[in-house]
Design an enzyme around this catalytic site. Sequence first.
Site, mmCIF file in Angstrom:
data_model
loop_
_atom_site.group_PDB
_atom_site.id
_atom_site.type_symbol
_atom_site.label_atom_id
_atom_site.label_comp_id
_atom_site.label_asym_id
_atom_site.label_seq_id
_atom_site.Cartn_x
_atom_site.Cartn_y
_atom_site.Cartn_z
ATOM 1 N N ILE A 206 0.857 -1.299 0.116
ATOM 2 C CA ILE A 206 0.022 -0.004 -0.051
ATOM 3 C C ILE A 206 0.876 1.345 -0.020
ATOM 4 O O ILE A 206 1.733 1.189 0.710
ATOM 5 C CB ILE A 206 -0.854 0.028 1.341
ATOM 6 C CG1 ILE A 206 -1.599 -1.285 1.576
ATOM 7 C CG2 ILE A 206 -1.946 1.212 1.196
ATOM 8 C CD1 ILE A 206 -2.107 -1.507 2.805
ATOM 9 N N HIS A 207 0.729 2.267 -0.886
ATOM 10 C CA HIS A 207 1.616 3.333 -1.100
ATOM 11 C C HIS A 207 0.808 4.662 -1.490
ATOM 12 O O HIS A 207 1.271 5.845 -1.101
ATOM 13 C CB HIS A 207 2.837 3.235 -1.636
ATOM 14 C CG HIS A 207 2.494 3.172 -3.017
ATOM 15 N ND1 HIS A 207 2.826 4.169 -4.040
ATOM 16 C CD2 HIS A 207 2.382 2.079 -4.069
ATOM 17 C CE1 HIS A 207 2.691 3.994 -5.195
ATOM 18 N NE2 HIS A 207 2.181 2.537 -5.453
ATOM 19 N N ARG A 208 -0.190 4.477 -2.448
ATOM 20 C CA ARG A 208 -0.955 5.591 -2.944
ATOM 21 C C ARG A 208 -1.401 6.559 -1.882
ATOM 22 O O ARG A 208 -2.024 6.157 -0.882
ATOM 23 C CB ARG A 208 -1.995 5.169 -4.066
ATOM 24 C CG ARG A 208 -1.284 4.537 -5.180
ATOM 25 C CD ARG A 208 -2.142 4.356 -6.366
ATOM 26 N NE ARG A 208 -1.618 3.899 -7.443
ATOM 27 C CZ ARG A 208 -1.023 4.700 -8.591
ATOM 28 N NH1 ARG A 208 -1.171 6.054 -8.435
ATOM 29 N NH2 ARG A 208 -0.543 4.192 -9.437
ATOM 30 N N GLU A 209 -1.488 7.828 -2.177
ATOM 31 C CA GLU A 209 -1.941 8.803 -1.497
ATOM 32 C C GLU A 209 -3.335 8.629 -1.234
ATOM 33 O O GLU A 209 -3.951 9.027 -0.193
ATOM 34 C CB GLU A 209 -1.571 10.329 -2.089
ATOM 35 C CG GLU A 209 -0.343 10.709 -2.094
ATOM 36 C CD GLU A 209 -0.060 12.280 -2.641
ATOM 37 O OE1 GLU A 209 -1.231 12.793 -2.552
ATOM 38 O OE2 GLU A 209 1.024 12.535 -2.809
ATOM 39 N N ASP A 279 -2.390 -1.416 -4.089
ATOM 40 C CA ASP A 279 -2.679 -0.412 -4.834
ATOM 41 C C ASP A 279 -1.727 0.210 -6.005
ATOM 42 O O ASP A 279 -1.740 1.193 -6.379
ATOM 43 C CB ASP A 279 -3.275 0.854 -3.970
ATOM 44 C CG ASP A 279 -2.047 1.427 -3.096
ATOM 45 O OD1 ASP A 279 -0.884 0.912 -3.108
ATOM 46 O OD2 ASP A 279 -2.560 2.102 -2.031
#
Length: 360
Positions: A206-209, A279
């Site tokens: 998970i990394h998206r804003e 994501d």
Amino acid sequence: MKIATIIGARPQFIKASVVSRKIKEIETIEEIIIHTGQHFDSEMSEIFFKELDIPEPKYNLGINNLIHGAMTGRMIEEIEKILISESPDWVIVYGNTNSTLAAAIASKKLQIKLAHVEAGLRSFNMKMPEEINRILTDRISDLLLCPTEKAIENLHLEGFANFESNIVNTGDVMFDSVKFYTQLANRKSNLLEEVNLDEPFVLCAIHREENTTNKKRLSEIIEALEVIDNEIKVICPIHPRTKSLLHRTTELSTISFIKPVGYIEMQALLSKCNFVLTDSGGLQKEAFFHNKKCFILRDETEWTELVECGANEIVGASKERIIKAIKSFERAAQPSVIFEKFYGDGDAAKKVMESIINFT
């Protein structure tokens, strides 16, 4: 011929590495690498350069940790100075980051030919900064190097046949990199032993804003992962920034959050996991290349062909929807992903260089 390659985020390092290998094979081409520094964790960036054997960048701008407008503006200014000094024949940009857009604008203002690798991709979500970046970059590129026929279709629907640009289906350079580095991963990586993964596990990233800065979305994803972890171990390589957000959003539970891993180690995890939740746009494809089912923790994806063929499934950030999709998949006895040649034959980097030479 001189080529300036612009990179700024980890996925771009990976894509550039396989193209750089092809450039090295052509004696008449000189490559200079400009690293904008958009990925602000220098330690992680250094890991990628070392393990992927990417040539050290001639320029490292160190521009990061700014809001979008300030970051893009600073990058345009600094990249422009370098391009004036170096006078390359081509600028190559990858993907959809602020670095990509900044380099595209700087090169076109100076009348330098621009090649966009991964052109034509669309999520059709204009709330995503990446969507804005890729659309604007495509519009001013001289050479649109598309990874799929769907990407070419997107460009035609937007009227690109009327523009002064050349569209080529090269296939996907990420397929090249997975083929090359997975072999290396199987020989080099000892990560599975280090984290004691001798049992079935699920890989999550998970990394998206849209997920990490939204408390409700992040909480629902973590709650779903906790339920899944009761049945099968969840392994989640996580950036320190995201981990700090998790601490503020929910108590860290039994989920195995491990330190960020390099690209080669990620390929080792992908090759051994049961399925993937992410994501990440890149990881969606990499899961497919490893014949692994991928559940997409977003509300849309650029890689629509993988959803249409059933390899990937969009589950968003709803706890109920995520768990329901996983249970349905498990009841189906985990069928293998049907591999289709959406992304070429694994020789995209060669076709990228052939296209640039042909249109010089």
